[in-house]
Motif scaffolding. Structure first.
Motif, mmCIF file in Angstrom:
data_model
loop_
_atom_site.group_PDB
_atom_site.id
_atom_site.type_symbol
_atom_site.label_atom_id
_atom_site.label_comp_id
_atom_site.label_asym_id
_atom_site.label_seq_id
_atom_site.Cartn_x
_atom_site.Cartn_y
_atom_site.Cartn_z
ATOM 1 N N SER A 102 -4.089 -0.054 3.691
ATOM 2 C CA SER A 102 -3.563 1.563 4.082
ATOM 3 C C SER A 102 -2.343 1.985 3.242
ATOM 4 O O SER A 102 -1.425 1.298 3.065
ATOM 5 N N ILE A 103 -2.550 3.201 2.701
ATOM 6 C CA ILE A 103 -1.703 3.794 1.920
ATOM 7 C C ILE A 103 -0.542 4.472 2.935
ATOM 8 O O ILE A 103 -0.814 5.302 3.609
ATOM 9 N N SER A 104 0.730 4.504 2.500
ATOM 10 C CA SER A 104 1.697 5.193 3.322
ATOM 11 C C SER A 104 1.722 6.645 2.908
ATOM 12 O O SER A 104 1.721 6.901 1.595
ATOM 13 N N LYS A 105 1.751 7.678 3.780
ATOM 14 C CA LYS A 105 1.793 9.124 3.298
ATOM 15 C C LYS A 105 3.339 9.296 2.694
ATOM 16 O O LYS A 105 3.229 10.270 1.731
ATOM 17 N N GLN A 106 4.362 8.560 3.047
ATOM 18 C CA GLN A 106 5.628 8.880 2.379
ATOM 19 C C GLN A 106 5.650 8.375 1.084
ATOM 20 O O GLN A 106 6.263 8.905 0.259
ATOM 21 N N SER A 107 5.230 7.126 0.969
ATOM 22 C CA SER A 107 5.824 6.472 -0.352
ATOM 23 C C SER A 107 4.537 6.452 -1.598
ATOM 24 O O SER A 107 4.543 6.311 -2.644
ATOM 25 N N LYS A 109 2.544 3.993 -1.484
ATOM 26 C CA LYS A 109 2.185 2.757 -1.689
ATOM 27 C C LYS A 109 1.571 1.983 -0.477
ATOM 28 O O LYS A 109 1.491 2.606 0.870
ATOM 29 N N ASN A 110 0.617 1.037 -0.610
ATOM 30 C CA ASN A 110 0.004 0.269 0.363
ATOM 31 C C ASN A 110 1.144 -0.333 1.358
ATOM 32 O O ASN A 110 2.027 -1.031 0.692
ATOM 33 N N ILE A 111 0.732 -0.337 2.559
ATOM 34 C CA ILE A 111 1.499 -1.137 3.683
ATOM 35 C C ILE A 111 1.058 -2.373 3.627
ATOM 36 O O ILE A 111 0.003 -2.731 4.624
ATOM 37 N N TYR A 114 1.145 -3.903 7.541
ATOM 38 C CA TYR A 114 0.393 -3.331 8.273
ATOM 39 C C TYR A 114 -1.123 -3.759 8.053
ATOM 40 O O TYR A 114 -1.978 -3.864 9.012
ATOM 41 N N SER A 115 -1.250 -3.646 6.935
ATOM 42 C CA SER A 115 -2.972 -3.948 6.474
ATOM 43 C C SER A 115 -3.238 -5.270 7.037
ATOM 44 O O SER A 115 -4.574 -5.715 7.414
#
Length: 138
Positions: A102-107, A109-111, A114-115
């Protein structure tokens, strides 16, 4: 009357063993799942850190050398490993991670956490863990 009492005690004893076995089975499954979660997170971070070190300790604790309850099977003559539930669990989470990231919309980068939790809580991971029951030590 004594005969009925003996039967009742016997049935209760069998029920207690079934409950104990179910609790043991759930404990073993949870331990292998936790091993997978710790690996999922740890494998995403390449550089040394306190968190990576702590995850390594957790991996060891949940492994066959720690409190792990699954057996690693070997060929008795060659000592070649024929099935390693821990290695298979690590492979499962590694492959699942490539599909779950999962890619963070803010950074951007992959979370990681969470993943890995998505994998940990997935029906597919539960089914995989249950497929390893045949390798439980006992």
């Amino acid at each position: 009357m004594k005969f009925q009492l003996l039967i009742a005690i016997g049935i209760l004893g069998l029920s207690a063993n079934a409950i104990s076995s179910e609790a043991d089975l759930n404990s073993a499954r949870t331990s292998l799942k936790n091993y997978g979660l710790a690996n999922c997170i740890s494998n995403q971070f390449k550089s040394a850190s306190d968190i990576k070190s702590d995850l390594g300790l957790a991996i060891g604790a949940y492994s066959v050398m720690g409190k792990g309850e699954h057996a690693i099977l070997q060929n008795e003559d060659t000592l070649e490993v024929t099935h390693d539930p821990y290695l298979e669990t690590e492979k499962f989470v590694t492959e699942a991670y490539t599909k779950t990231s999962s890619i963070s919309k803010q950074s951007g980068k992959n979370i990681v956490f969470y993943s890995c939790l998505e994998i940990y809580n997935s029906p597919a991971f539960d089914a995989f863990i249950k497929s390893q029951d045949q390798y439980l030590q006992n």
